[in-house]
Design a protein around this motif. Structure first.
Motif, PDB file in Angstrom:
ATOM      1  N   GLU A 195      -0.903  -1.609  -4.409  1.00 61.41           N
ATOM      2  CA  GLU A 195      -2.017  -2.212  -3.929  1.00 61.41           C
ATOM      3  C   GLU A 195      -2.828  -0.713  -3.596  1.00 61.41           C
ATOM      4  N   GLN A 196      -4.147  -0.722  -3.792  1.00 57.95           N
ATOM      5  CA  GLN A 196      -4.851   0.277  -3.048  1.00 57.95           C
ATOM      6  C   GLN A 196      -5.400  -0.119  -1.710  1.00 57.95           C
TER       7      GLN A 196
ATOM      8  N   GLY B  28       2.396   1.787  -3.375  1.00 58.17           N
ATOM      9  CA  GLY B  28       1.507   2.064  -4.479  1.00 58.17           C
ATOM     10  C   GLY B  28       0.967   0.862  -5.361  1.00 58.17           C
TER      11      GLY B  28
ATOM     12  N   ILE C 115       1.056  -1.229  -0.105  1.00 61.44           N
ATOM     13  CA  ILE C 115      -0.033   0.050   0.023  1.00 61.44           C
ATOM     14  C   ILE C 115       0.849   1.278  -0.052  1.00 61.44           C
TER      15      ILE C 115
END
Length: 72
Positions: free
Chosen positions: A29-30, A27, A24
């Protein structure tokens, strides 16, 4: 894979969770959010419909019952 209270997927172990947080941060994964605007919009529409369908006295009686249940 375990699911959180809102149904989001979560890693089962501490290391998996750390990897998830790192992804996360970079960036890859959201981040899953718990905000669900469609449900909020639907709830607001339902509240307006409920106000339109009931009289002031009925709403006061409902509020009295809720307060009695909460404090009684």
């Amino acid at each position: 894979m375990p699911k959180g209270p809102q149904g989001q997927k979560r890693p089962a172990d501490v290391i998996g969770n750390a990897v998830h947080i790192a992804r996360i941060a970079t960036g890859e994964e959201q981040e899953t959010t718990l905000k669900q605007p469609a449900k909020r919009k639907s709830g607001l529409a339902g509240a307006k419909a409920r106000v339109d369908a009931t009289t002031a006295e009925e709403r006061q009686e409902t509020a009295r019952k809720a307060a009695a249940a909460r404090w009684g």
